[in-house]
Design an enzyme around this catalytic site. Structure first.
Site, PDB file in Angstrom:
ATOM      1  N   ASP A 226       0.803  -1.157  -0.008  1.00 59.99           N
ATOM      2  CA  ASP A 226       0.030   0.176  -0.124  1.00 59.99           C
ATOM      3  C   ASP A 226       0.911   1.231  -0.112  1.00 59.99           C
ATOM      4  O   ASP A 226       2.015   1.058   0.049  1.00 59.99           O
ATOM      5  CB  ASP A 226      -0.887   0.027   1.056  1.00 59.99           C
ATOM      6  CG  ASP A 226      -2.273   0.693   1.053  1.00 59.99           C
ATOM      7  OD1 ASP A 226      -2.006   1.976   0.773  1.00 59.99           O
ATOM      8  OD2 ASP A 226      -3.313   0.160   1.071  1.00 59.99           O
ATOM      9  N   GLY A 252       4.593   1.651  -1.592  1.00 62.11           N
ATOM     10  CA  GLY A 252       4.702   2.240  -2.894  1.00 62.11           C
ATOM     11  C   GLY A 252       3.316   2.226  -3.573  1.00 62.11           C
ATOM     12  O   GLY A 252       2.413   2.224  -3.048  1.00 62.11           O
ATOM     13  N   PHE A 254       0.674   1.504  -6.468  1.00 64.61           N
ATOM     14  CA  PHE A 254       0.156   0.435  -7.532  1.00 64.61           C
ATOM     15  C   PHE A 254       0.018   1.115  -8.808  1.00 64.61           C
ATOM     16  O   PHE A 254      -0.163   0.484 -10.001  1.00 64.61           O
ATOM     17  CB  PHE A 254      -0.751  -0.477  -7.084  1.00 64.61           C
ATOM     18  CG  PHE A 254      -2.113   0.540  -6.376  1.00 64.61           C
ATOM     19  CD1 PHE A 254      -2.665   1.437  -7.026  1.00 64.61           C
ATOM     20  CD2 PHE A 254      -2.752  -0.147  -5.540  1.00 64.61           C
ATOM     21  CE1 PHE A 254      -3.768   2.387  -6.595  1.00 64.61           C
ATOM     22  CE2 PHE A 254      -4.088   0.380  -4.819  1.00 64.61           C
ATOM     23  CZ  PHE A 254      -4.404   1.649  -5.510  1.00 64.61           C
ATOM     24  N   HIS A 272     -12.779  -0.927  -7.261  1.00 55.17           N
ATOM     25  CA  HIS A 272     -13.958  -0.069  -7.241  1.00 55.17           C
ATOM     26  C   HIS A 272     -13.791   1.298  -7.031  1.00 55.17           C
ATOM     27  O   HIS A 272     -14.621   2.096  -7.323  1.00 55.17           O
ATOM     28  CB  HIS A 272     -14.960  -0.547  -6.347  1.00 55.17           C
ATOM     29  CG  HIS A 272     -14.828  -0.294  -4.708  1.00 55.17           C
ATOM     30  ND1 HIS A 272     -15.920  -0.308  -4.164  1.00 55.17           N
ATOM     31  CD2 HIS A 272     -13.867   0.082  -4.139  1.00 55.17           C
ATOM     32  CE1 HIS A 272     -15.659  -0.115  -2.749  1.00 55.17           C
ATOM     33  NE2 HIS A 272     -14.382   0.319  -2.875  1.00 55.17           N
TER      34      HIS A 272
HETATM   35  C1  LIG Z   1     -10.809   1.174   0.095  1.00 58.44           C
HETATM   36  S1  LIG Z   1      -9.435   1.054   0.651  1.00 58.44           S
HETATM   37  C2  LIG Z   1      -9.232  -0.887   0.881  1.00 58.44           C
HETATM   38  C3  LIG Z   1      -8.248  -1.081   1.855  1.00 58.44           C
HETATM   39  C4  LIG Z   1      -8.130  -2.821   2.045  1.00 58.44           C
HETATM   40  N1  LIG Z   1      -8.036  -3.313   0.915  1.00 58.44           N
HETATM   41  C5  LIG Z   1      -9.366  -2.991   2.731  1.00 58.44           C
HETATM   42  O1  LIG Z   1     -10.169  -3.683   2.172  1.00 58.44           O
HETATM   43  O2  LIG Z   1      -9.722  -2.642   3.979  1.00 58.44           O
HETATM   44  C6  LIG Z   1      -8.402   1.463  -0.760  1.00 58.44           C
HETATM   45  C7  LIG Z   1      -6.808   1.208  -0.437  1.00 58.44           C
HETATM   46  O3  LIG Z   1      -6.015   1.681  -1.659  1.00 58.44           O
HETATM   47  C8  LIG Z   1      -4.961   2.278  -1.265  1.00 58.44           C
HETATM   48  N2  LIG Z   1      -4.493   3.043  -2.164  1.00 58.44           N
HETATM   49  C9  LIG Z   1      -4.827   4.304  -2.785  1.00 58.44           C
HETATM   50  N3  LIG Z   1      -4.192   4.527  -3.639  1.00 58.44           N
HETATM   51  C10 LIG Z   1      -3.112   3.708  -3.799  1.00 58.44           C
HETATM   52  C11 LIG Z   1      -1.842   3.884  -4.650  1.00 58.44           C
HETATM   53  N4  LIG Z   1      -1.620   4.639  -5.362  1.00 58.44           N
HETATM   54  N5  LIG Z   1      -0.921   2.723  -4.315  1.00 58.44           N
HETATM   55  C12 LIG Z   1      -1.264   1.792  -3.255  1.00 58.44           C
HETATM   56  N6  LIG Z   1      -2.264   1.787  -2.600  1.00 58.44           N
HETATM   57  C13 LIG Z   1      -3.221   2.922  -2.741  1.00 58.44           C
HETATM   58  C14 LIG Z   1      -5.463   2.959   0.037  1.00 58.44           C
HETATM   59  O4  LIG Z   1      -4.230   3.295   0.614  1.00 58.44           O
HETATM   60  C15 LIG Z   1      -6.451   2.132   0.519  1.00 58.44           C
HETATM   61  O5  LIG Z   1      -5.568   1.187   1.622  1.00 58.44           O
END
Ligand SMILES: C[S@@+](CC[C@H](N)C(=O)[O-])C[C@H]1O[C@@H](n2cnc3c(N)ncnc32)[C@H](O)[C@@H]1O
Length: 362
Positions: A226, A252, A254, A272
């Site tokens: 994340d 990092g 994604f 989503h």
């Molecule tokens: C809706 S949350 C879901 C978190 C986790 N998978 C859960 O279900 O509890 C979306 C996740 O995407 C991460 N995120 C957003 N932009 C990101 C990026 N550019 N690279 C990596 N992670 C990212 C956020 O920090 C967050 O933890």
């Protein structure tokens, strides 16, 4: 496989259909305007629940029933106003009142305990927060334009706004933890993760889903991926779930790359959050990291082909307003998978509204 107890998926769906029939019968038993008013006034009921969560009424009642004066003193409220709120909530089945007049927890009321099992207090506090209400006041504009409204309202993307407003960020994180807690047991009960040696959780937050997978699969190792500032908060959760020694933490974006070497790549409620072009970039980065044959498992609300109430139809609105993103149908996921170099193999339902969309790197 996890030993967590959840009802069979078919039973859960049968109950859902039965509730749908009962709901439609209820609708036909009253004048349409009365039924409609009930729905409209749902906003007031929800706000009353938010106030009970903000005041921590359920926490105050956790040790036993209280008189209105004792309850009001504990939560810092006006006794007369609180008694009126409790009357309104009890009418909705939230909390109970004893014959001696004291107030008590019941099953619904207990879900508002801050740290109780399956707590939804965080969701209650987030949905009724003035900032979130303001955000939802923009739905009209979102429907008219098809555009994200949150960046227009806040002058910055949603995730940045949460970072800039730590008090709100904490409420949001608590709400997300509630949703994760409600989803991880159904997810790990629905799918056998034991074939995988290494599971990479993409956008895994603090690692709640990954820790549940590793708890259910003692031989597996995990990689939690994340944003750097997010994974900073992960070690405590991983230790609490006894999996810290099996998890490599990687920070990092994604949108740049994803860690290589996973037998399975999981991403829960991540895709989503993004419109198709950005969702594709993430999935292509996963594909670039994955060997052929590696498994992709997205955990998402897959929009069903029936017309019964479905929570994903409403999170779809939230996604539209936040980032012009969307919840998707199975056909829409199949297309995304193909374009990213995966073959969608099946959609695995769970007892919860969330499903696992399984694919293989081709
Ligand atoms: C809706 S949350 C879901 C978190 C986790 N998978 C859960 O279900 O509890 C979306 C996740 O995407 C991460 N995120 C957003 N932009 C990101 C990026 N550019 N690279 C990596 N992670 C990212 C956020 O920090 C967050 O933890």
């Amino acid at each position: 496989m996890t030993t967590a107890k959840v009802p069979p998926v078919r039973l859960a769906r049968a109950v859902e259909r039965f509730r749908y029939v009962l709901d439609r019968l209820h609708q036909r038993s009253a004048p349409p305007s009365a039924v409609m008013l009930e729905k409209i006034l749902g906003a007031w009921i929800a706000q009353g629940i938010t106030v009970a969560a903000d005041l921590k009424v359920a926490d105050a009642l956790a040790d036993g029933p209280l008189s209105i004066d004792d309850l009001a003193r504990r939560v810092g409220a006006n006794p007369d106003a609180l008694a009126r709120l409790m009357r309104a909530l009890i009418g909705e089945g939230v909390f109970a009142q004893r014959r001696d007049g004291r107030y008590a927890l019941n099953a619904l009321g207990a879900t508002l305990r801050t740290d109780g099992p399956m707590s939804v207090a965080g969701m209650a506090r987030m949905v009724g927060h003035p900032s979130h209400r303001e955000h939802w006041s923009q739905l009209l504009d979102a429907i008219r334009t098809g555009e994200a409204t949150m960046p227009k309202l806040r002058g910055m993307p949603g995730f940045e706004y949460l970072v800039a407003n730590p008090e709100l960020g904490e409420i949001f994180n608590h709400a997300m933890t509630n949703l994760s807690e409600a989803a991880v047991v159904p997810l790990t009960a629905a799918y056998d993760f034991t074939p995988f040696g290494t599971v990479v959780d993409v956008g895994g937050g603090h690692g709640r889903f990954l820790s549940a997978i590793l708890e259910a699969t003692p031989s597996a190792r995990g990689v939690l991926y994340d944003l750097p500032q997010v994974v900073e908060g992960a070690p405590e959760l991983l230790r609490r779930h006894g999996v810290a020694d099996r998890v490599e933490i990687a920070g990092g974006s994604f949108f740049d790359s994803v860690p290589a070497g996973g037998d399975a790549y999981v991403a829960k409620n991540v895709i989503h959050d993004w419109p198709d072009d950005q969702a594709l970039t993430i999935l292509r980065n996963v594909r670039a990291a994955a060997d052929p044959g590696a498994v992709l498992l997205l955990a998402e609300f897959v929009i069903p082909d029936h017309h019964r109430a479905f929570i994903g139809n409403w999170t779809d609105m939230e996604m539209l307003m936040a980032t012009a993103a969307r919840e998707r149908t199975e056909a829409e996921y199949r297309k995304l998978y193909e374009e990213a170099g995966f073959q969608l193999t099946r959609v695995v339902p769970t007892v919860a509204p969330i499903s696992l969309i399984e694919g293989r790197a081709v």
